[in-house]
Write a protein that holds these residues in place. Sequence first.
Motif, PDB file in Angstrom:
ATOM      1  N   PRO A   4       9.325   2.435   8.212  1.00 30.57           N
ATOM      2  CA  PRO A   4       9.120   3.276   7.026  1.00 30.57           C
ATOM      3  C   PRO A   4       9.815   2.770   5.764  1.00 30.57           C
ATOM      4  N   GLN A   5      11.046   2.300   5.898  1.00 29.57           N
ATOM      5  CA  GLN A   5      11.763   1.856   4.708  1.00 29.57           C
ATOM      6  C   GLN A   5      11.069   0.662   4.058  1.00 29.57           C
ATOM      7  N   LYS A   6      10.596  -0.267   4.858  1.00 24.35           N
ATOM      8  CA  LYS A   6       9.903  -1.449   4.332  1.00 24.35           C
ATOM      9  C   LYS A   6       8.603  -1.036   3.621  1.00 24.35           C
ATOM     10  N   ILE A   7       7.863  -0.134   4.251  1.00 22.83           N
ATOM     11  CA  ILE A   7       6.611   0.351   3.657  1.00 22.83           C
ATOM     12  C   ILE A   7       6.897   1.088   2.354  1.00 22.83           C
ATOM     13  N   TYR A   8       7.928   1.918   2.362  1.00 21.26           N
ATOM     14  CA  TYR A   8       8.320   2.678   1.180  1.00 21.26           C
ATOM     15  C   TYR A   8       8.658   1.741   0.017  1.00 21.26           C
ATOM     16  N   LEU A   9       9.483   0.744   0.275  1.00 17.64           N
ATOM     17  CA  LEU A   9       9.891  -0.190  -0.772  1.00 17.64           C
ATOM     18  C   LEU A   9       8.702  -1.001  -1.295  1.00 17.64           C
ATOM     19  N   GLU A  10       7.798  -1.362  -0.402  1.00 20.01           N
ATOM     20  CA  GLU A  10       6.601  -2.082  -0.827  1.00 20.01           C
ATOM     21  C   GLU A  10       5.711  -1.182  -1.700  1.00 20.01           C
ATOM     22  N   ALA A  11       5.612   0.085  -1.313  1.00 22.37           N
ATOM     23  CA  ALA A  11       4.824   1.041  -2.099  1.00 22.37           C
ATOM     24  C   ALA A  11       5.419   1.211  -3.497  1.00 22.37           C
ATOM     25  N   ILE A  12       6.725   1.332  -3.580  1.00 20.63           N
ATOM     26  CA  ILE A  12       7.404   1.466  -4.873  1.00 20.63           C
ATOM     27  C   ILE A  12       7.167   0.215  -5.719  1.00 20.63           C
ATOM     28  N   ASN A  13       7.212  -0.946  -5.104  1.00 21.55           N
ATOM     29  CA  ASN A  13       6.961  -2.196  -5.811  1.00 21.55           C
ATOM     30  C   ASN A  13       5.543  -2.209  -6.397  1.00 21.55           C
ATOM     31  N   PHE A  14       4.555  -1.815  -5.594  1.00 15.01           N
ATOM     32  CA  PHE A  14       3.182  -1.737  -6.094  1.00 15.01           C
ATOM     33  C   PHE A  14       3.088  -0.750  -7.255  1.00 15.01           C
ATOM     34  N   LEU A  15       3.738   0.375  -7.079  1.00 15.73           N
ATOM     35  CA  LEU A  15       3.711   1.416  -8.104  1.00 15.73           C
ATOM     36  C   LEU A  15       4.276   0.901  -9.426  1.00 15.73           C
ATOM     37  N   ASN A  16       5.379   0.200  -9.355  1.00 13.81           N
ATOM     38  CA  ASN A  16       6.009  -0.336 -10.559  1.00 13.81           C
ATOM     39  C   ASN A  16       5.168  -1.413 -11.239  1.00 13.81           C
ATOM     40  N   GLN A  17       4.216  -1.971 -10.520  1.00 15.11           N
ATOM     41  CA  GLN A  17       3.300  -2.962 -11.087  1.00 15.11           C
ATOM     42  C   GLN A  17       2.006  -2.317 -11.593  1.00 15.11           C
ATOM     43  N   GLY A  18       1.903  -1.009 -11.436  1.00 18.73           N
ATOM     44  CA  GLY A  18       0.694  -0.308 -11.858  1.00 18.73           C
ATOM     45  C   GLY A  18      -0.419  -0.372 -10.834  1.00 18.73           C
ATOM     46  N   LYS A  19      -0.099  -0.769  -9.615  1.00 20.42           N
ATOM     47  CA  LYS A  19      -1.093  -0.869  -8.539  1.00 20.42           C
ATOM     48  C   LYS A  19      -1.067   0.429  -7.738  1.00 20.42           C
ATOM     49  N   TYR A  20      -1.633   1.466  -8.333  1.00 17.70           N
ATOM     50  CA  TYR A  20      -1.562   2.808  -7.768  1.00 17.70           C
ATOM     51  C   TYR A  20      -2.358   2.944  -6.468  1.00 17.70           C
ATOM     52  N   ILE A  21      -3.475   2.274  -6.361  1.00 21.73           N
ATOM     53  CA  ILE A  21      -4.286   2.373  -5.136  1.00 21.73           C
ATOM     54  C   ILE A  21      -3.506   1.813  -3.946  1.00 21.73           C
ATOM     55  N   GLU A  22      -2.929   0.642  -4.128  1.00 16.11           N
ATOM     56  CA  GLU A  22      -2.157   0.025  -3.055  1.00 16.11           C
ATOM     57  C   GLU A  22      -0.945   0.881  -2.682  1.00 16.11           C
ATOM     58  N   ALA A  23      -0.264   1.397  -3.702  1.00 20.44           N
ATOM     59  CA  ALA A  23       0.903   2.245  -3.459  1.00 20.44           C
ATOM     60  C   ALA A  23       0.505   3.506  -2.696  1.00 20.44           C
ATOM     61  N   GLU A  24      -0.594   4.124  -3.085  1.00 20.77           N
ATOM     62  CA  GLU A  24      -1.038   5.358  -2.426  1.00 20.77           C
ATOM     63  C   GLU A  24      -1.368   5.112  -0.956  1.00 20.77           C
ATOM     64  N   ARG A  25      -2.032   4.001  -0.687  1.00 25.18           N
ATOM     65  CA  ARG A  25      -2.348   3.668   0.713  1.00 25.18           C
ATOM     66  C   ARG A  25      -1.082   3.573   1.560  1.00 25.18           C
ATOM     67  N   LEU A  26      -0.049   2.958   1.012  1.00 29.12           N
ATOM     68  CA  LEU A  26       1.198   2.819   1.766  1.00 29.12           C
ATOM     69  C   LEU A  26       1.913   4.158   1.907  1.00 29.12           C
ATOM     70  N   PHE A  27       1.945   4.942   0.850  1.00 29.52           N
ATOM     71  CA  PHE A  27       2.584   6.260   0.948  1.00 29.52           C
ATOM     72  C   PHE A  27       1.853   7.145   1.966  1.00 29.52           C
ATOM     73  N   ASP A  28       0.543   6.957   2.121  1.00 31.16           N
ATOM     74  CA  ASP A  28      -0.214   7.720   3.110  1.00 31.16           C
ATOM     75  C   ASP A  28       0.248   7.417   4.539  1.00 31.16           C
ATOM     76  N   ILE A  29       0.762   6.234   4.744  1.00 27.06           N
ATOM     77  CA  ILE A  29       1.245   5.848   6.078  1.00 27.06           C
ATOM     78  C   ILE A  29       2.557   6.556   6.398  1.00 27.06           C
ATOM     79  N   ILE A  30       3.350   6.838   5.380  1.00 26.79           N
ATOM     80  CA  ILE A  30       4.690   7.417   5.572  1.00 26.79           C
ATOM     81  C   ILE A  30       4.868   8.705   4.758  1.00 26.79           C
TER      82      ILE A  30
END
Length: 165
Positions: A4-30
């Motif tokens: 979960p922590q790795k997925i969370y950090l990756e989601a935050i990274n996507f979010l900070n890049q404006g990649k909301y779709i990718e971030a949302e997919r990861l947040f859906d996992i956790i």
Amino acid sequence: MIYPQKIYLEAINFLNQGKYIEAERLFDIIPEYENSSKIKEQMKYEKFFLKCFNNADEFEEHNNDIKINNVEFFYDNEGNFYCIANYVLKQSMDSNMKGYIVFDGEYNYIGKCSKINVKRLKSDDEKYISNLINEVYNTYQKTTMGVNIDRVNNLIKSGNYENIP
């Protein structure tokens, strides 16, 4: 195995890049990890604001010069929705212009004004926007959710908000 922590950090990274779709997919996992569900809700408002801001053509050339200070969302019982942002626009080394931007629930840029005190304004357009802001503040309900201002400002400066879904 899901980390979960790795997925969370990756989601935050996507979010900070404006990649909301990718971030949302990861947040859906956790969905239960840390504040994932709160961030997903916040993402809706950020995407809304960034799509609206993208529609405000007069700010297009000022990505590096504008700083959003606050973004608020308001709604009424009839389904009407407004987004009001307070900003500072750097005009020169010694001069800044402060103001408010208003958007409706259809991502439309309604207008801007420099103050919400209508008596101190001269332009009819600014008076109209000021009166609208005061009406929204006084009669609409404010949402409890907001945006991550630092992220929004970074995305605006970098231009990574133009393809927000």
